[in-house]
Design an enzyme around this catalytic site. Structure first.
Site, PDB file in Angstrom:
ATOM      1  N   LYS A  52       0.840  -1.208   0.000  1.00 57.12           N
ATOM      2  CA  LYS A  52       0.000   0.000   0.000  1.00 57.12           C
ATOM      3  C   LYS A  52       0.871   1.252   0.000  1.00 57.12           C
ATOM      4  O   LYS A  52       0.576   2.236  -0.683  1.00 57.12           O
ATOM      5  CB  LYS A  52      -0.932  -0.012   1.223  1.00 57.12           C
ATOM      6  CG  LYS A  52      -2.069  -1.018   1.060  1.00 57.12           C
ATOM      7  CD  LYS A  52      -2.790  -1.351   2.349  1.00 57.12           C
ATOM      8  CE  LYS A  52      -3.777  -2.494   2.118  1.00 57.12           C
ATOM      9  NZ  LYS A  52      -4.420  -2.997   3.324  1.00 57.12           N
ATOM     10  N   GLN A  96      -4.395  -1.798   9.638  1.00 60.03           N
ATOM     11  CA  GLN A  96      -4.373  -3.106   8.977  1.00 60.03           C
ATOM     12  C   GLN A  96      -5.018  -4.180   9.860  1.00 60.03           C
ATOM     13  O   GLN A  96      -4.663  -4.311  11.036  1.00 60.03           O
ATOM     14  CB  GLN A  96      -2.918  -3.487   8.653  1.00 60.03           C
ATOM     15  CG  GLN A  96      -2.765  -4.791   7.897  1.00 60.03           C
ATOM     16  CD  GLN A  96      -3.345  -4.734   6.478  1.00 60.03           C
ATOM     17  OE1 GLN A  96      -3.176  -3.750   5.767  1.00 60.03           O
ATOM     18  NE2 GLN A  96      -4.034  -5.790   6.078  1.00 60.03           N
ATOM     19  N   ASP A 119     -10.946   3.077   4.450  1.00 59.92           N
ATOM     20  CA  ASP A 119     -11.455   1.714   4.264  1.00 59.92           C
ATOM     21  C   ASP A 119     -12.974   1.725   4.133  1.00 59.92           C
ATOM     22  O   ASP A 119     -13.565   0.776   3.620  1.00 59.92           O
ATOM     23  CB  ASP A 119     -11.090   0.834   5.482  1.00 59.92           C
ATOM     24  CG  ASP A 119      -9.845  -0.022   5.237  1.00 59.92           C
ATOM     25  OD1 ASP A 119      -9.498  -0.265   4.058  1.00 59.92           O
ATOM     26  OD2 ASP A 119      -9.224  -0.444   6.243  1.00 59.92           O
TER      27      ASP A 119
END
Ligand code: NAD
Length: 291
Positions: A52, A96, A119
């Site tokens: 990422k 994460q 997200d």
């Protein structure tokens, strides 16, 4: 002829479009930044986070990274999130998953500023999506929508079957496809592990999206001619990567299908960048065209 939908190519188009948007934001003095937070020793999670960060660098998004010791109390992770919420250089925050077992991931997500929740998992953003007014679409469902759009697949009035009801893929995707919008307006059936006759559902579908995490769950015998098949699955079996669709038999029925790898995976990564640029644009109050 079956169209094989090339997720790498669509993702590259989206990254190009984002590069333009990032330049326009830079002209206005706003630079997008993504903060990744890791509270895990899992090598796979470490790899995801570094991918990422690399993706960010490639398009000109700043990346920040914080590691929290897996033995640390939950409060340390909460404090990290608070600091990042307050940091003006950070447009998006991604914690994460999974975090250390003694920490409640949902509670961590609730503490992320909803305007930085790239997200799209914060309850406020989930609520907005369900209401039909999404702020950040979760990356994988959004990637699926973009693949359908780029492949010219009409969702309006289509019968779509989503296999899998997870909070990160199946549920948000079902909501997005049913939404009153140009890239929605489908009649959606959401299937899951307790669905009685999955094949009867998938056989009636114009669009099948498989997101069950069961290797090759959906095969050609479960599909009708001309169906569009999007395979979200990503399963490692005996050193091989398999989707949730049995590709060869499904391809014989499908008018369009995504491969695994090279279908949905690259899109998930691209849409995280998209959400980060969107977050930066919203924070700066600068409108930019997003791809
Ligand atoms: P999950 O395990 O959280 O959810 C799976 C869902 O599938 C559950 O709702 C379950 O009810 C349903 N299910 C399980 N077995 C079933 C069956 N036999 N019939 C019908 N439904 C069944 O999984 P997830 O996080 O949504 O991920 C699904 C798959 O997608 C996994 O393979 C995952 O690796 C992959 N994935 C890929 C990407 C990507 O970017 N390519 C992103 C996220 C997830």
């Amino acid at each position: 002829m079956t169209e094989v939908i090339d997720g790498n190519a669509v993702a590259a188009d989206i990254r190009d479009g984002l590069t333009d948007a990032i330049e326009r934001l830079a002209d206005a003095g706003a630079r997008p930044g993504l903060a990744t937070v890791l509270m895990s020793d899992d090598p796979a999670s470490e790899t995801y986070v570094s991918m990422k960060q690399r993706d960010c660098e490639e398009v000109g998004i700043r990346s920040f990274h914080v590691e929290v010791d897996t033995d640390a109390p939950a409060g340390e992770l909460y404090d990290t999130v608070s600091d990042l919420n307050a940091d003006d250089e950070v447009s998006g925050i991604l914690v994460q998953h999974p975090v250390a077992a003694h920490v409640d991931y949902s509670e961590v997500v609730r503490r992320i500023d909803p305007g930085k929740d790239v997200d799209g998992f914060h309850p406020e953003n989930v609520g907005r999506l369900v209401r039909g007014d999404p702020r950040f679409r979760p990356c994988t469902p959004h990637g699926v929508q973009k693949l359908l759009e780029h492949a010219g697949v009409e969702t309006e009035g289509a019968d779509a079957v989503v296999v899998g009801r997870s909070n990160i893929v199946g549920k948000p995707l079902a909501n997005l496809l049913a939404r009153k919008a140009d890239d929605g307006n489908a009649t959606v059936t959401l299937c899951h592990s307790r669905t009685r006759d999955l094949a009867a559902k998938t056989r009636q579908a114009d669009i099948v999206v498989a997101a069950a995490g069961v290797p090759e769950l959906v095969d050609g015998s479960m599909l009708s001619e001309g169906v569009t098949v999007i395979d979200v699955g990503y399963n490692q079996v005996d050193g091989e990567t398999l989707g949730d669709v049995e590709y060869e038999s499904a391809k014989e029925k499908a008018s369009a299908i995504t491969p695994v790898p090279g279908g949905v995976g690259p899109m998930t990564r691209a849409m995280l960048l998209y959400n980060t640029v969107k977050a930066a644009s919203q924070r700066a109050g600068v409108d930019v065209d997003l791809p």
